[in-house]
Design an enzyme around this catalytic site. Structure first.
Site, PDB file in Angstrom:
ATOM      1  N   GLY A  39      -4.260  -4.738 -12.798  1.00 35.25           N
ATOM      2  CA  GLY A  39      -3.616  -3.490 -13.170  1.00 35.25           C
ATOM      3  C   GLY A  39      -4.296  -3.075 -14.395  1.00 35.25           C
ATOM      4  CB  CYS A  62      -0.967   0.209   1.316  1.00 31.26           C
ATOM      5  SG  CYS A  62      -1.984   1.500   1.218  1.00 31.26           S
ATOM      6  CB  THR A 120      -9.493   1.563 -11.566  1.00 30.88           C
ATOM      7  OG1 THR A 120      -8.554   1.495 -10.826  1.00 30.88           O
ATOM      8  CG2 THR A 120      -9.977   2.773 -12.237  1.00 30.88           C
ATOM      9  CG  ASN A 147      -1.403  -2.008  -4.058  1.00 30.83           C
ATOM     10  OD1 ASN A 147      -2.284  -1.031  -4.400  1.00 30.83           O
ATOM     11  ND2 ASN A 147      -1.407  -2.693  -3.087  1.00 30.83           N
TER      12      ASN A 147
HETATM   13  C1  LIG Z   1      -9.941   3.205  -4.353  1.00 26.20           C
HETATM   14  C2  LIG Z   1      -8.861   2.229  -4.216  1.00 26.20           C
HETATM   15  C3  LIG Z   1      -8.670   1.245  -3.144  1.00 26.20           C
HETATM   16  C4  LIG Z   1      -7.628   0.393  -2.905  1.00 26.20           C
HETATM   17  N1  LIG Z   1      -7.525   0.015  -1.674  1.00 26.20           N
HETATM   18  C5  LIG Z   1      -6.762  -1.168  -1.519  1.00 26.20           C
HETATM   19  C6  LIG Z   1      -6.379  -1.944  -0.349  1.00 26.20           C
HETATM   20  O1  LIG Z   1      -7.281  -1.812   0.824  1.00 26.20           O
HETATM   21  N2  LIG Z   1      -5.726  -3.099  -0.340  1.00 26.20           N
HETATM   22  C7  LIG Z   1      -5.156  -3.455  -1.515  1.00 26.20           C
HETATM   23  O2  LIG Z   1      -4.248  -4.404  -1.352  1.00 26.20           O
HETATM   24  N3  LIG Z   1      -5.135  -2.831  -2.775  1.00 26.20           N
HETATM   25  C8  LIG Z   1      -5.857  -1.757  -2.788  1.00 26.20           C
HETATM   26  N4  LIG Z   1      -6.111  -1.246  -4.307  1.00 26.20           N
HETATM   27  C9  LIG Z   1      -5.389  -1.570  -5.223  1.00 26.20           C
HETATM   28  C10 LIG Z   1      -6.179  -2.402  -6.136  1.00 26.20           C
HETATM   29  O3  LIG Z   1      -6.718  -3.722  -5.619  1.00 26.20           O
HETATM   30  C11 LIG Z   1      -5.647  -2.903  -7.473  1.00 26.20           C
HETATM   31  O4  LIG Z   1      -4.390  -3.537  -7.181  1.00 26.20           O
HETATM   32  C12 LIG Z   1      -4.904  -1.403  -8.223  1.00 26.20           C
HETATM   33  O5  LIG Z   1      -6.001  -0.564  -8.174  1.00 26.20           O
HETATM   34  C13 LIG Z   1      -4.439  -1.921  -9.621  1.00 26.20           C
HETATM   35  O6  LIG Z   1      -5.499  -2.733 -10.343  1.00 26.20           O
HETATM   36  P1  LIG Z   1      -6.779  -1.516 -11.172  1.00 26.20           P
HETATM   37  O7  LIG Z   1      -5.789  -1.006 -12.366  1.00 26.20           O
HETATM   38  O8  LIG Z   1      -7.648  -2.775 -11.852  1.00 26.20           O
HETATM   39  O9  LIG Z   1      -7.428  -0.685 -10.152  1.00 26.20           O
HETATM   40  C14 LIG Z   1      -7.139   0.148  -4.041  1.00 26.20           C
HETATM   41  C15 LIG Z   1      -7.343   0.718  -5.250  1.00 26.20           C
HETATM   42  C16 LIG Z   1      -8.394   1.681  -5.424  1.00 26.20           C
HETATM   43  C17 LIG Z   1      -8.420   2.306  -6.835  1.00 26.20           C
END
Ligand SMILES: Cc1cc2nc3c(=O)[nH]c(=O)nc-3n(C[C@H](O)[C@H](O)[C@H](O)COP(=O)(O)O)c2cc1C
Length: 311
Positions: A251, A138, A274, A200
């Protein structure tokens, strides 16, 4: 008349001993709450799995607002692990999860190695909890979080602490904010991880030129969405070539085509993040899209596509 026939499509995948998913599409942590927020809008029981919001030993309020802003081809978030804490999760959320068909995996984060171990021990044997995703990535908290995910030794320490405290499947979620993600993946595999998930968010920021101030309350945040897909894909490719355990790709996955790219790079499953915030139906559309692709290509098992681009 041309002969039209359909084949039986098998989307089932195994993430860890004892963790079988009906399909490889998982709702990513932080973008699906505790699983129940979408209510009847989405038939979330059809997902491969849900990973709940990052959970800590004690409840947290998170970072100052604004915490989510839109940028070119993605979003920046600095939520900062706002969550209800592990005890409220066990008493208030897990009993409901235990009635569901879709497995729920708990994403955990800690300030210290000891805290990770304590949380894993607390979740062990809790009905409704199907696995643990260890967030050592994170970018939005001062202590803990990414600090453990940027060094192979501390990443392995956290993994060992969790592994030694639970019989639940353990997935370690890796940070892209490192020089060599494969070295971290190999370290957590050696320390007992059943699977790795990546990536992440990528550290980023934006400035409001009229106010002459950073746009996020926390100044910096994590970039996600289509902007990060090529980076995530190359990291999944790299890690899948270095570890023997399942790799979960994440991602910028917005559609079935994106998910297929990750699977062909070597991912066993994918996490959608997202995209859920844009349209909560996306993950289900991806499942349909995978099936359509397989039907058109005459591929019976999704596992046949895993790593197909590596051959
Ligand atoms: C609003 C938001 C909150 C997130 N909270 C967490 C979290 O609590 N723990 C975690 O491991 N990843 C968290 N993530 C990361 C996502 O799980 C993911 O790894 C990252 O957004 C990349 O994937 P994406 O491009 O499909 O969103 C968060 C992402 C977003 C956008």
């Amino acid at each position: 008349m041309p002969l039209v026939y359909t084949i039986v499509i098998i989307l089932k995948v195994q993430i860890a001993p004892g963790l079988h998913l009906a399909n490889p599409v998982i709702a990513a942590s932080g973008t699906w709450g505790y699983g129940d927020e979408t209510g009847d809008i989405v038939d979330f029981q059809k997902l491969g799995a849900i990973i709940c919001k990052g959970t800590t030993l004690k409840p947290r309020d998170g970072n100052p607002q604004p915490r989510i802003i839109e940028v070119t081809a993605g979003i920046l978030n600095s939520v900062g692990l706002e969550n209800i804490g592990v005890e409220a999760l066990i008493s208030g959320k897990a009993p409901e999860w235990a009635k569901w068909r879709v497995p729920v995996i708990v994403n955990i984060a800690g300030d210290t190695v000891d805290e990770y171990g304590k949380m894993a021990a607390r979740l062990d044997g809790v009905a409704g909890v199907s696995g643990i995703e260890v967030n050592i990535s994170c970018p939005n908290v001062r202590k803990g979080g990414m600090q453990f995910g940027t060094d192979p030794v501390s990443a392995a320490e956290v993994t060992s602490a969790v592994r030694g405290s639970t019989s639940l499947p353990v997935i370690v979620k890796l940070s892209p904010n490192v020089t060599d993600i494969a070295a971290i993946a190999v370290a957590v595999e050696s320390a007992g991880a059943d699977a790795v998930s990546l990536i992440n968010t990528i550290s980023g920021m934006a400035i409001d030129v009229n106010r002459r101030k950073p746009r996020l309350g926390n100044i910096t945040g994590g970039l996600s969405g289509p902007a990060i897909k090529p980076i995530a894909l190359s990291m999944v490719w790299k890690v899948a070539g270095c570890v023997g355990i399942p790799v979960i790709g994440c991602g910028g996955i917005m559609n079935a085509q994106d998910a297929l790219e990750f699977i062909m790079a070597g991912a066993t499953a994918v996490e959608v993040g997202t995209a859920n915030l844009v349209n909560p139906q996306t993950a289900l559309d991806i499942i349909d899209g995978l099936q359509q692709f397989m039907q058109a290509e005459g591929i019976g098992k999704i596992t046949e596509l895993r790593g197909a681009a590596r051959l």
